[in-house]
Design a protein around this motif. Structure first.
Motif, PDB file in Angstrom:
ATOM      1  N   MET A 163     -13.929  -9.863   5.228  1.00 50.54           N
ATOM      2  CA  MET A 163     -13.155  -8.319   5.440  1.00 50.54           C
ATOM      3  C   MET A 163     -14.200  -7.920   4.402  1.00 50.54           C
ATOM      4  SD  MET A 163      -9.625 -10.658   4.246  1.00 50.54           S
ATOM      5  CE  MET A 163      -9.105 -11.768   4.923  1.00 50.54           C
ATOM      6  N   PRO A 164     -14.817  -7.475   4.748  1.00 54.12           N
ATOM      7  CA  PRO A 164     -15.570  -6.377   4.133  1.00 54.12           C
ATOM      8  C   PRO A 164     -15.019  -5.021   3.583  1.00 54.12           C
ATOM      9  CG  PRO A 164     -17.058  -6.401   6.299  1.00 54.12           C
ATOM     10  CD  PRO A 164     -15.803  -7.563   5.586  1.00 54.12           C
ATOM     11  N   PHE A 165     -14.438  -4.388   4.351  1.00 55.32           N
ATOM     12  CA  PHE A 165     -13.103  -3.428   3.994  1.00 55.32           C
ATOM     13  C   PHE A 165     -12.585  -3.324   4.231  1.00 55.32           C
ATOM     14  CE2 PHE A 165     -17.986  -1.841   5.488  1.00 55.32           C
ATOM     15  CZ  PHE A 165     -17.907  -1.093   5.026  1.00 55.32           C
ATOM     16  N   GLY A 166     -11.325  -4.747   3.873  1.00 58.04           N
ATOM     17  CA  GLY A 166     -10.530  -5.125   4.002  1.00 58.04           C
ATOM     18  C   GLY A 166     -10.013  -5.102   5.193  1.00 58.04           C
ATOM     19  N   ASP A 167      -8.598  -5.717   5.029  1.00 57.21           N
ATOM     20  CA  ASP A 167      -7.904  -5.770   6.542  1.00 57.21           C
ATOM     21  C   ASP A 167      -6.733  -4.907   6.405  1.00 57.21           C
ATOM     22  OD1 ASP A 167      -7.710  -6.546   8.871  1.00 57.21           O
ATOM     23  OD2 ASP A 167      -7.485  -8.660   8.808  1.00 57.21           O
ATOM     24  N   GLY A 168      -6.551  -4.715   8.469  1.00 56.41           N
ATOM     25  CA  GLY A 168      -4.797  -4.338   8.002  1.00 56.41           C
ATOM     26  C   GLY A 168      -5.046  -2.826   8.229  1.00 56.41           C
ATOM     27  N   PRO A 169      -3.582  -2.308   8.194  1.00 56.28           N
ATOM     28  CA  PRO A 169      -3.333  -0.545   7.517  1.00 56.28           C
ATOM     29  C   PRO A 169      -4.401   0.270   7.262  1.00 56.28           C
ATOM     30  CG  PRO A 169      -1.070  -1.943   8.623  1.00 56.28           C
ATOM     31  CD  PRO A 169      -2.320  -2.666   8.342  1.00 56.28           C
ATOM     32  N   ARG A 170      -4.132  -0.664   5.573  1.00 57.16           N
ATOM     33  CA  ARG A 170      -5.034  -0.020   4.549  1.00 57.16           C
ATOM     34  C   ARG A 170      -6.354  -0.179   4.701  1.00 57.16           C
ATOM     35  NH1 ARG A 170      -0.297   1.913  -0.299  1.00 57.16           N
ATOM     36  NH2 ARG A 170      -2.932   2.551  -0.817  1.00 57.16           N
ATOM     37  N   GLN A 203      -1.585   1.502  -9.850  1.00 54.83           N
ATOM     38  CA  GLN A 203      -0.842   1.685 -11.415  1.00 54.83           C
ATOM     39  C   GLN A 203      -1.602   1.912 -11.840  1.00 54.83           C
ATOM     40  OE1 GLN A 203       0.671  -2.185 -11.777  1.00 54.83           O
ATOM     41  NE2 GLN A 203       2.843  -1.477 -10.312  1.00 54.83           N
ATOM     42  N   TRP A 204      -2.868   2.643 -11.804  1.00 57.44           N
ATOM     43  CA  TRP A 204      -3.880   3.160 -12.958  1.00 57.44           C
ATOM     44  C   TRP A 204      -4.377   4.046 -13.051  1.00 57.44           C
ATOM     45  CZ3 TRP A 204      -8.529  -1.202 -10.270  1.00 57.44           C
ATOM     46  CH2 TRP A 204      -8.048  -2.289 -10.830  1.00 57.44           C
ATOM     47  N   THR A 205      -3.444   5.089 -12.150  1.00 57.13           N
ATOM     48  CA  THR A 205      -3.836   7.048 -11.927  1.00 57.13           C
ATOM     49  C   THR A 205      -2.456   7.390 -12.688  1.00 57.13           C
ATOM     50  OG1 THR A 205      -4.490   6.473 -10.271  1.00 57.13           O
ATOM     51  CG2 THR A 205      -4.926   8.832 -10.175  1.00 57.13           C
ATOM     52  N   ASN A 206      -2.428   7.912 -13.443  1.00 58.24           N
ATOM     53  CA  ASN A 206      -1.724   8.858 -14.311  1.00 58.24           C
ATOM     54  C   ASN A 206      -1.691   9.675 -14.230  1.00 58.24           C
ATOM     55  OD1 ASN A 206      -0.223  10.256 -16.196  1.00 58.24           O
ATOM     56  ND2 ASN A 206      -0.187   8.367 -17.679  1.00 58.24           N
ATOM     57  N   ALA A 207      -0.249  10.212 -13.459  1.00 62.78           N
ATOM     58  CA  ALA A 207      -0.216  11.948 -12.970  1.00 62.78           C
ATOM     59  C   ALA A 207      -0.498  13.093 -13.839  1.00 62.78           C
ATOM     60  CB  ALA A 207       0.935  11.960 -12.042  1.00 62.78           C
ATOM     61  N   SER A 208      -0.664  12.528 -14.936  1.00 63.34           N
ATOM     62  CA  SER A 208      -0.558  13.684 -16.229  1.00 63.34           C
ATOM     63  C   SER A 208      -1.999  14.001 -16.604  1.00 63.34           C
ATOM     64  CB  SER A 208       0.713  12.195 -17.156  1.00 63.34           C
ATOM     65  OG  SER A 208      -0.115  11.837 -17.870  1.00 63.34           O
ATOM     66  N   PRO A 223      -4.958   8.304  -0.514  1.00 59.04           N
ATOM     67  CA  PRO A 223      -4.912   7.428   0.400  1.00 59.04           C
ATOM     68  C   PRO A 223      -5.045   5.810  -0.484  1.00 59.04           C
ATOM     69  CG  PRO A 223      -6.785   7.878   1.978  1.00 59.04           C
ATOM     70  CD  PRO A 223      -6.899   8.227   1.035  1.00 59.04           C
ATOM     71  N   PHE A 224      -6.025   5.481  -0.732  1.00 61.44           N
ATOM     72  CA  PHE A 224      -6.815   4.344  -2.104  1.00 61.44           C
ATOM     73  C   PHE A 224      -5.921   3.916  -2.619  1.00 61.44           C
ATOM     74  CE2 PHE A 224      -8.868   1.584  -4.306  1.00 61.44           C
ATOM     75  CZ  PHE A 224      -9.145  -0.076  -3.438  1.00 61.44           C
ATOM     76  N   VAL A 225      -4.900   5.164  -3.517  1.00 60.45           N
ATOM     77  CA  VAL A 225      -4.418   4.694  -4.464  1.00 60.45           C
ATOM     78  C   VAL A 225      -2.693   5.549  -4.231  1.00 60.45           C
ATOM     79  CG1 VAL A 225      -6.117   5.070  -6.924  1.00 60.45           C
ATOM     80  CG2 VAL A 225      -4.971   7.704  -6.192  1.00 60.45           C
ATOM     81  N   SER A 226      -2.408   6.584  -3.059  1.00 63.12           N
ATOM     82  CA  SER A 226      -1.161   6.480  -3.217  1.00 63.12           C
ATOM     83  C   SER A 226      -0.204   5.660  -2.440  1.00 63.12           C
ATOM     84  CB  SER A 226      -1.813   7.702  -1.667  1.00 63.12           C
ATOM     85  OG  SER A 226      -1.758   8.968  -2.074  1.00 63.12           O
ATOM     86  N   THR A 227       0.628   5.503  -2.493  1.00 65.59           N
ATOM     87  CA  THR A 227       1.814   4.532  -2.779  1.00 65.59           C
ATOM     88  C   THR A 227       3.068   5.042  -1.218  1.00 65.59           C
ATOM     89  OG1 THR A 227       3.285   5.460  -4.247  1.00 65.59           O
ATOM     90  CG2 THR A 227       1.449   3.919  -4.438  1.00 65.59           C
ATOM     91  N   GLY A 228       4.007   3.918  -0.515  1.00 69.79           N
ATOM     92  CA  GLY A 228       4.872   4.509   0.288  1.00 69.79           C
ATOM     93  C   GLY A 228       4.456   5.470   0.879  1.00 69.79           C
ATOM     94  N   GLU A 229       5.294   5.920   1.485  1.00 69.64           N
ATOM     95  CA  GLU A 229       5.201   7.693   2.562  1.00 69.64           C
ATOM     96  C   GLU A 229       4.256   8.360   2.654  1.00 69.64           C
ATOM     97  OE1 GLU A 229       6.621   7.198   5.002  1.00 69.64           O
ATOM     98  OE2 GLU A 229       8.226   5.203   4.761  1.00 69.64           O
ATOM     99  N   ASP A 230       3.610   8.346   1.426  1.00 65.53           N
ATOM    100  CA  ASP A 230       3.182   9.351   0.925  1.00 65.53           C
ATOM    101  C   ASP A 230       1.932   8.154   1.668  1.00 65.53           C
ATOM    102  OD1 ASP A 230       1.836  11.963  -0.640  1.00 65.53           O
ATOM    103  OD2 ASP A 230       1.399  10.251  -2.515  1.00 65.53           O
ATOM    104  N   TRP A 231       1.704   7.503   1.220  1.00 64.29           N
ATOM    105  CA  TRP A 231       0.127   6.821   0.890  1.00 64.29           C
ATOM    106  C   TRP A 231      -0.117   6.876   3.181  1.00 64.29           C
ATOM    107  CZ3 TRP A 231       0.662   2.354   5.408  1.00 64.29           C
ATOM    108  CH2 TRP A 231      -0.634   2.604   5.869  1.00 64.29           C
TER     109      TRP A 231
END
Length: 514
Positions: A449-456, A113-118, A127-135
């Motif tokens: 979990m210094p780099f996070g965890d799970g699929p992301r 939500q912090w990245t504005n496409a405009s 992939p850190f800021v992409s969402t859904g299937e795009d991620w």
């Protein structure tokens, strides 16, 4: 009479506006209470972060205070950034479930939500800021370029970059050095080779504090991205109570000049390889550009998407790797016993031509994991609920989250909890020894979990760790490292660092060993 009427009307309008603003600012303050979720009482404009909102500390430190206050009695509590409600997870097992088993209900990051496409181009490809299937698509495109086999094939280039760092330190003598700046030179040197197949020249210019002219082009642009991103994080912090301002005045995480530079660098690299191929040159180098060039043919990606992938890899390797290196050197400089033990291990091993041999050194691994515990690259995970899900508290009460609800997880707090890590503020690499259960024990507990965890989980984890192993092993083998009097002796973190770092410079002295 007219003047009196005007003054009364003006006072009425001002009172109505003030009342409206007050209602607006307090509108959500009963959000968690109505849902049976406890938490600290929010305050106007600052929410539950009164100290960090006025620059007295890092928000992580206030979040940690909330964690220590509620972790025994609550699995989650309600907090507020200004007027916006967030759910803060205090139970590591629940945090692990959110990141792994329940991932489909939390597959997006709040940073999307912090990245504005405009105004942004290259950052949107991350992939850190992409969402859904795009991620999923962006991550699947990038991960094959960062496998352990790809990294292994660049081991000699990584060692060459570390040797240049060693030669640089020998040339400048024993004057104190900014360890973060040194580490960034190393990562800029290697990443130039790893991504674009070019000479980094990061050690060919003298370092002058705060001088852009002392940096190689790739180094300078990577630094500018980090500085611009910090400004953006500050802007989002200042506008938390007024999020509509971000639509009126969107800001960029990547400077315009950086976008242009990396797009041109990609064009130059692709043109050079096309000319080489036409001239009957050999096969590819196996670097990131080679991988992305194949993607362009297979998936019809455009030049902006490809350039975006190069900046994603660059920032992972440039900043994450450098922070790990600098903090590890700092902690070893403060702990002569650990430094001696690591040097003995390094001198007894022959890792000149063997990436695998380097990865088999247990104490080097322990030192880096302990550094990641104290200074995790991802100290807070900001997740968005994407599918309705119910969470149970310790008292069996249930909270149902809806899409759009934000969830915060503080890895910093788990890592510094004395219940899980004895003497949590101390640097004790042996806590990660295999005979004590190693990293796996803490990961299974959900507290490391210094780099996070799970699929992301951060896709650059292996790259950053590999860079750190090579750089730290080269420098500790050849130098005795000590902290200068200008470097703080505790682990207090910077007030405005969004990527966790020590407050103040990490100034170290490198004395060539016999």
């Amino acid at each position: 009479m007219f003047l009196v009427t005007f003054i009364l009307l003006a006072c009425l309008v001002i009172s109505l506006v003030a009342a409206f603003v007050l209602i607006y600012l307090r509108w959500h303050f009963n959000y968690w209470r109505k849902r049976g979720v406890c938490g600290p009482q929010p305050q106007l404009l600052v929410g539950t972060f009164p100290k960090s909102s006025v620059g007295r500390c890092n928000p992580l430190e206030e979040l940690h205070e909330i964690y220590l206050r509620y972790r025994v009695s609550q699995r989650f509590v309600g907090i507020f950034t200004a007027r916006t409600p967030k759910l803060f997870i205090c139970d590591p097992q629940l945090a692990s479930q959110i990141l792994t088993q329940n991932f489909k209900s939390f597959h997006d990051n709040e940073s999307s939500q912090w990245t504005n496409a405009s105004v942004e181009q290259l950052r949107l490809c991350s992939p850190f800021v992409s969402t859904g299937e795009d991620w999923k698509a962006r991550r699947s495109e990038l991960v094959p370029a960062l496998t352990i086999n790809k990294i292994r094939s660049f081991y000699s280039a990584m060692r060459d970059s570390a040797q240049k760092a060693s030669e640089f330190l020998t040339a400048v003598g024993e004057q104190p050095q900014d360890a973060k700046e040194l580490a960034n030179r190393f990562t800029a040197q290697f990443m130039s080779n790893f991504i674009w197949g070019i000479e980094g020249n990061a050690f060919n210019v003298p370092y002058k504090a705060q001088s852009a002219t002392s940096l190689s082009p790739v180094h300078r642009m990577a630094r500018d991205i980090i500085l611009q991103s910090l400004q953006c994080v500050r802007y989002y912090g200042r506008t938390t109570a007024w999020p509509w301002l971000r639509k009126i005045r969107p800001v960029r995480f990547f400077p315009v000049a950086a976008d242009r530079f990396f797009q041109q660098l990609l064009t130059d690299a692709l043109n050079a390889r096309a000319q080489q191929k036409t001239a009957g040159g050999g096969g590819g180098r196996g670097d990131v550009i080679d991988h992305l060039q194949q993607l362009m043919d297979k998936k019809s990606l455009n030049a902006v998407q490809i350039a975006g992938h190069t900046t994603t890899v660059l920032i992972d390797g440039y900043e994450t790797g450098a922070m790990l290196i600098a903090h590890c050197l700092l902690l070893l400089a403060r702990n002569p016993r650990a430094q001696r033990k690591l040097r003995e291990e390094l001198l007894a091993a022959d890792v000149t031509d063997s990436f695998d041999a380097l990865n088999e050194l247990p104490y080097l691994e322990q030192c880096l994991q302990e550094t990641l515990r104290l200074f995790p690259p991802l100290p807070t995970l900001f997740k968005l609920c994407t599918e309705p899900i119910s969470l149970k508290n310790f008292d069996e009460s249930t909270l149902t989250l809806q899409p759009g609800d934000a969830v915060y997880i503080s890895t910093y707090s788990f890592h510094r909890d004395a219940e899980f890590f004895e003497n949590p503020n101390d640097f004790w690499p042996e806590r990660f020894a295999e005979e004590l259960g190693g990293v796996r024990k803490y990961r299974e507990m959900g507290v490391f979990m210094p780099f996070g965890d799970g699929p992301r989980m951060c896709p650059g984890m292996k790259l950053g760790l590999s860079e750190a192993k090579v750089a730290v092993s080269e420098l500790i083998r050849n130098f005795h490292v000590s902290a200068s009097e200008n470097t703080r002796t505790d682990n207090k973190i910077g007030k405005d660092s969004f990527l966790l770092t020590l407050d103040g410079n990490i100034e170290l002295v490198f004395q060539r060993s016999e």
